[in-house]
Design an enzyme around this catalytic site. Structure first.
Site, PDB file in Angstrom:
ATOM      1  N   HIS A 155     -18.564  30.780   9.058  1.00  0.00           N
ATOM      2  CA  HIS A 155     -17.375  30.998   8.209  1.00  0.00           C
ATOM      3  C   HIS A 155     -16.289  29.949   8.495  1.00  0.00           C
ATOM      4  CE1 HIS A 155     -18.809  35.189   7.449  1.00  0.00           C
ATOM      5  NE2 HIS A 155     -19.172  35.121   8.714  1.00  0.00           N
ATOM      6  N   SER A 285      -4.882   2.959   5.015  1.00  0.00           N
ATOM      7  CA  SER A 285      -3.781   3.044   4.084  1.00  0.00           C
ATOM      8  C   SER A 285      -2.697   2.100   4.572  1.00  0.00           C
ATOM      9  CB  SER A 285      -3.270   4.484   4.057  1.00  0.00           C
ATOM     10  OG  SER A 285      -2.048   4.539   3.383  1.00  0.00           O
TER      11      SER A 285
END
Lengths: 482, 482, 482, 482
Positions: A155, A285
């Protein structure tokens, strides 16, 4: 080649795939293999005693197997609007002796289908080599990190520890399923063979004056000359389009495997525990120099997604062919067979590139592990308490309550996990905090058989596969523009 | 069972599928197989010397293998909201001795995954039997009509004659590809085995005091007890969801084969040459008593279409599982695995039913053939003219012109094909109309090797398959509500 | 442009689509529109009083809007591996004055997203014009054949007569649904606007010293300058990928409409009642000169199938974007947005080409009608018998029996429909065969309101649409290579 | 209702959907609406002067609108195998007066299609209400957390801060696109109306003795009686299957929106910053009490995935309908229309349930923010340095180097982010570490317009929508079993 800036350029070609794969789907590859089909047919006819076909004719055809006179063919095609006949004509120009017998008894799909299958055969071989290389990369990685404990998640919540290597074996197992699919495909691959317009071999039966056995032999012989072990037992005008489904599914499977791996890696990059290689010359970036965007893994997901959804097209085409053949298969196969192989090629290039120098941060892994370890030790602590004579029932409830409180503390107050402290300070617990912490030091034991499983898997399952195929995949090129 | 008119009823169950298949996906089947898993585990633990597990306990568990106390389990589940634990509890109520050791060391997915795989194994066996029955039906049909000439179509335009039997071999070949896929699937099928929460077998290693070899042996032994030859080498919490893709693809392939067959049959019904059986008690359209709507073939197409598009769901699920397992697989697998098998079951029931008594109208077939035969004979006529000394070039052009004119005549004036008359009346043609007509009488020769191919295919390829599986499929029920 | 024979060529470009559409997805189009974005931004900034941005700078930028220095940009991109920054640099080289303020405050997606949306806007306009042209063609065709009776089919079994025009209105209605979808799409289209890295407009708020209203105004103003009525209210780094789904669905709808039409036409071609135009220069099958293969309609089906299945890719991408943006959208959008528009373009080109000169064979239509007419007249005959005093019950059963027998006769003996003869010869029927035949002469009445419906539909629904858009679609080019 | 444990139970019904939605797809709903169709038809016929239909007959039909004699219908259906005729018969048993005129002039699809459309209309209304409720929940949540800064992510790497509320507006915007699609759908919805067997209204033209205008009026009048504003202008036997595509796409859109939201939430749960509500009575993993598995969000993903992939089925069906209608639409529509609505219902129930009490952990959010804040402040620090007279160029490079080093430190050594310390200790930087830390205190400013955007979006866009629909959605039930 000059790049055309004025019209659309297929990104698979301009950005993502290997030159090797692009070549297999080129006109040159196609037309030279048409000639191979014609040569195989003529040669077999000659061998089997068809007097119209002489050894000289075959020799002349062989002499011009590769030097295609494209301009002649293209001029002719404009006139008659029929590509196969145009290439028969062009070939005939180069082989005046053989001209009357080129394509003798055949229909267009003789060269088209058989060539399609030869393209696929070669393309699948490239895919297999790339797949093996990815497996080899992951195997080396798994071996290296076989014993490094890390959080296992269910999960996407911390569950129990596994090891980095053990998790990697799951990716390898997926790829081995793909390899099995490829080998099954290769084993099943057949030529379309020599079947005639609607599959009845009528013209060939006439050529061989009603001798059925000779026609069968011709079919077999041509298949073998083209490198196939056999040809489809029966066909309509083309080989069964159901075959294309198998091809698409086989390749789509690689997309699925790569997608799962790449998603996991993107999550690991967020956790700062594992990431794709970052090339020295690569600039992140511009504004955010510290960022290590998992761009290869993200790209893998995008390409894999398209690949995974391609088989429906093939299913629809195969299921909608009417009788001996309809042409609604043509445009879509022309696009999708190439796309399926190109996408698989692109996905595997990325997989190889990533797995070649995948980065692991053990300290960061341990940090995450330490945060969750107290929770994972609750079972062990419970057993230790019982061993000291406490009631299992009481201890279980007590530990449960403290666990929930500690988890709440982390979330609600942004603090570190203080479960051990809470337990240590509870008088009912027969251990001090320090003693409890000591229980956790041997946390490698929490990983059970993970390390052993990894080595067993690599030794017993992966190594034999890689050995069998040694020499096939080592020299795959993996440079990649990102 | 009472039918509930107030809420939605799944049509696959209420209308299209066999009771046998429905049972495999029932709660009863699931829960009895959970118990089989627990028995196998306990028994293996006992055999391997785990003293906590006694022979008496195992015996008690076996005694209650099938008599599930559903009410107890359901009451418990409402309380604790955990189905596996609720059934452990209920089983324990019936087996007080074994109560402490039921599920010993296991995680929920031990019973869930292994049972899923057992359901699939049995469901695939049903599918295989149905597939074989459809193949056997078609084989008998193909044999019967091996030599009946009929129009072959490309582009759904009359091309050259084939035979009814020969066309049928194409459908059989498609189904044989499905059979091959099933057998490959069956060969690859593995148990999930005994792996623990995140696949590390940690609890079992503890149970066996660190003896790795014993844990491996336990995994193997339980797999064998559950009827598998082996278990997956490694797993996360569940067996790899990639496996489900193979299952879905295998079943979807049947959809594709059936869809092609059914579309062809719908076209043949329009041509009034071949159709599905029309049961005596079946009433057609009330207003239009003469209609023989190919409802079974149409239904096949609708069901097959859904089946063909299911694999994308599985690909998306497999490709999106994060790490050792995420639960986004649960709801969709619960629906789609059942749907895939039920759809394949429904499609094959239709296929068997149709192929059992498929109707052929030879006279109508011949009528269509006669209409197009002159066109198909043009090659033969050309050769005959050349044999009589005419120029091939001249004759070819002449025949071409008359052909186009005759075709135009049919379309524009709704007349019969008068090509032979046109040719016979043309002085340049060295044959009378009557002579030309005579040339056509031996039209069976236009079918080339079609009849021979049919028998070869049935003898060499189909018969061995049916013999190998004799006894497996004969008694499949095929009654069907339409 | 030179054709490269050594690598894969995208067939959509090399074979199927218009040059106009290909241009929209070219590098040139993209990069000139990036510049338009930069100009709009600078101009708006200047207008709104940002002193850093002068009128001279904007003027210089406008002067170089279209003369892109590709080589500079490409060299720079190789160095810094960032296409947007490379083009900022190249633009700056040409506009030294403006260099410091090009892209001021913006993130890459400012130009990328807004340009994407401008490409889509223009591409959708092309699609709309083509769609209107197809509608206009079909409308003219429907008008021409509004009153021509033809067999209507349900289950592809003759049911009741319709008219050729009436059937055509169904295709038009489908296309009008597509037009509606396009117009809804166009109405919903928005700019991505000026939003910043993660959509918070942080840099712009700083530029405008915290003046929120000015930032909103900048966003609006730039959107308007780029030709949009508004921009998305909120965004992450990109415009919502959910928008792409709408685009894909809108285009896929055209695929569905065209597929239904093309399949019908392929069936009609088999019946020899209606077919696609056959160009004079077009050569059919060389061996089978009479064949009129519906190749355009078949190609339409293949291309439409691919188009129809594309939306799933977009759904998966939109549903899997994490937080403010992940890059798994990049490669797949790059391929699929272009493919969706190119496929729709290809499909509509075929639709226009086919509908421009679609051929009808009224005599052949009547022939088929006459064959089935006796069956369709049974209701009418029944009523006539009752009017002559016969028992409805008796007559119904009697007609039913003869109908079934006549249908059987056709199929089993390949004869013509002899129902009227059977009835005429039955003494219980109060009509002679000749009288019965007379009842059928007015068979146009069997078509009910088909002709009227056609005219009503064309007058009331289609004409207003075509008038509204007059001038938009007349000059679409439809030459097509087949 | 008793639960049948022996056969497959559709999980959508047994587990995931609302009783309200299940009822719409029940037999009772269908058959009562068939009767509504028959009543509307008879009443309109009576009103328009058809003497065969009396007021008494209509009154009798109305009296038995709801008390369906199921047993009579079912017995009859077994006999004649035609469900519509069986229900005509059963209705006639209850209304002896009206018996001869029930279904007068109509074909089966009159009741079947019109009822289908009424079911869809009501089902879509339920979906709209649920959607509005989800929007309202999210709006309240977004308002509450409009100003709470949190990490914004691109590539799932920390980029720049946003606010929790601002991110939520993106989910709302997606749902508003779905609402727009629903409203467009509702606006386009039409009745199939009164069209006859093949759409020509032939029987009705006869009933009204050739009065075309009366037939049109009948069509309109019945549509209005059934609650539609209009009916399709033209149809074949059924309403255009293309309409079903719109329905499927509209619902699939909700799947996409929910999937994106749910994936984000699953990631947030891993980060321990935001999670779905955990009901007090809910027990987590028994062994791991501390776990808060995002089971609702995971389930949403699984259900949404199936929903997102359904439209391809409808596209294939619509594109493959031959002529006036083929029955390959029947089985697949029967399954898939219900499934599409049930899945959308299930997904929205989950969305509402989750958004009703979604949990946020501000402290944990801040913790993550603080870890990344130094990186995000680099631009601000740079500007501050420049303001103190340092060279921008030098400072930029220096900050870049320290950033990369700090990021490496975190990953390689598992330490906290020490960028500020590094900068503070670098003599070339004109700030102390303490001063730099102070620069970060106002980090809310890093979120730019996020808070303002949130309020603007809620005020200007969401509030008007919710007000328009006030009263429609407040009382939706949201209890849910997990």
């Amino acid at each position: 080649m000059e790049r055309n800036r004025d019209i659309y350029q297929e990104p698979l070609v301009s950005r993502y795939t290997s030159r090797e794969m692009q070549r297999l789907f080129s006109e040159r590859y196609k037309f030279t293999h048409w000639r191979q089909c014609w040569i195989a047919l003529a040669e077999a006819q000659h061998e089997m005693g068809l007097t119209a076909v002489s050894a000289e004719m075959v020799a002349q055809m062989k002499a011009h197997a590769d030097d295609i006179n494209f301009e002649v063919a293209e001029t002719k095609e404009k006139e008659i609007r029929h590509d196969v006949m145009a290439h028969v004509f062009a070939y005939g120009q180069q082989c005046p002796l053989a001209e009357p017998i080129i394509h003798l008894g055949a229909t267009s799909q003789f060269v088209v289908c058989n060539t399609d299958l030869m393209v696929q055969r070669e393309a699948m071989q490239l895919i297999r080599a790339a797949l093996l290389r990815a497996i080899a990369n992951l195997a080396a990685f798994a071996r290296k990190y076989a014993g490094l404990p890390t959080l296992g998640y269910t999960h996407y919540q911390a569950a129990q520890p596994v090891t980095v290597g053990k998790r990697t074996t799951l990716y390898i197992q997926d790829l081995l399923m793909d390899l099995d699919a490829i080998e099954h495909w290769q084993h099943q691959l057949k030529a379309r063979g020599v079947k005639g317009t609607v599959g009845t071999q009528a013209t060939f039966l006439e050529l061989f004056a009603g001798d059925h056995e000779k026609v069968r032999e011709l079919d077999r012989r041509v298949a073998v000359k083209l490198g196939f072990e056999q040809s489809f037992a029966v066909t309509g005008q083309t080989y069964p389009r159901k075959w294309d489904m198998k091809t698409a599914e086989t390749l789509a499977g690689i997309g699925v495997s790569a997608h799962k791996f790449a998603v996991d890696l993107r999550l690991l990059a967020n956790l700062k525990v594992q990431e794709e290689p970052f090339e020295s010359k690569q600039v992140g970036s511009s504004a955010m120099a510290y960022k290590r965007n998992p761009m290869r893994a993200e790209r893998t997901c995008g390409l894999a997604r398209k690949l995974m959804n391609l088989p429906v097209n093939f299913a629809a085409t195969a299921g909608s062919q009417w009788f001996e053949r309809t042409l609604d298969d043509s445009a879509i196969r022309r696009m999708d067979i190439a796309q399926a192989f190109l996408l698989a090629d692109a996905v595997l290039r990325l997989y190889i590139n990533i797995s070649d120098h995948m980065v692991v941060y053990p300290k960061q892994i341990e940090r995450h592990l330490q945060e969750e370890l107290p929770f994972m030790a609750t079972e062990k602590i419970l057993m230790a308490c019982v061993a000291r004579g406490e009631s299992r029932q009481t201890m279980h409830e007590l530990i449960r309550e403290h666990s929930v409180a500690a988890a709440r503390e982390v979330k609600q107050n942004g603090r570190d996990n203080d479960l051990l402290q809470r337990l240590g300070e509870d008088e009912r617990v027969p251990f001090t905090t320090a003693e409890l912490k000591k229980l956790l030091t041997d946390y490698i034991s929490f990983t059970g058989r993970a390390e052993a499983q990894t080595h067993e898997f690599l030794d017993e399952i992966v190594a034999p596969v890689l050995q069998t195929h040694a020499g096939e995949f080592e020299h795959r090129d993996v440079t990649l523009e990102v």
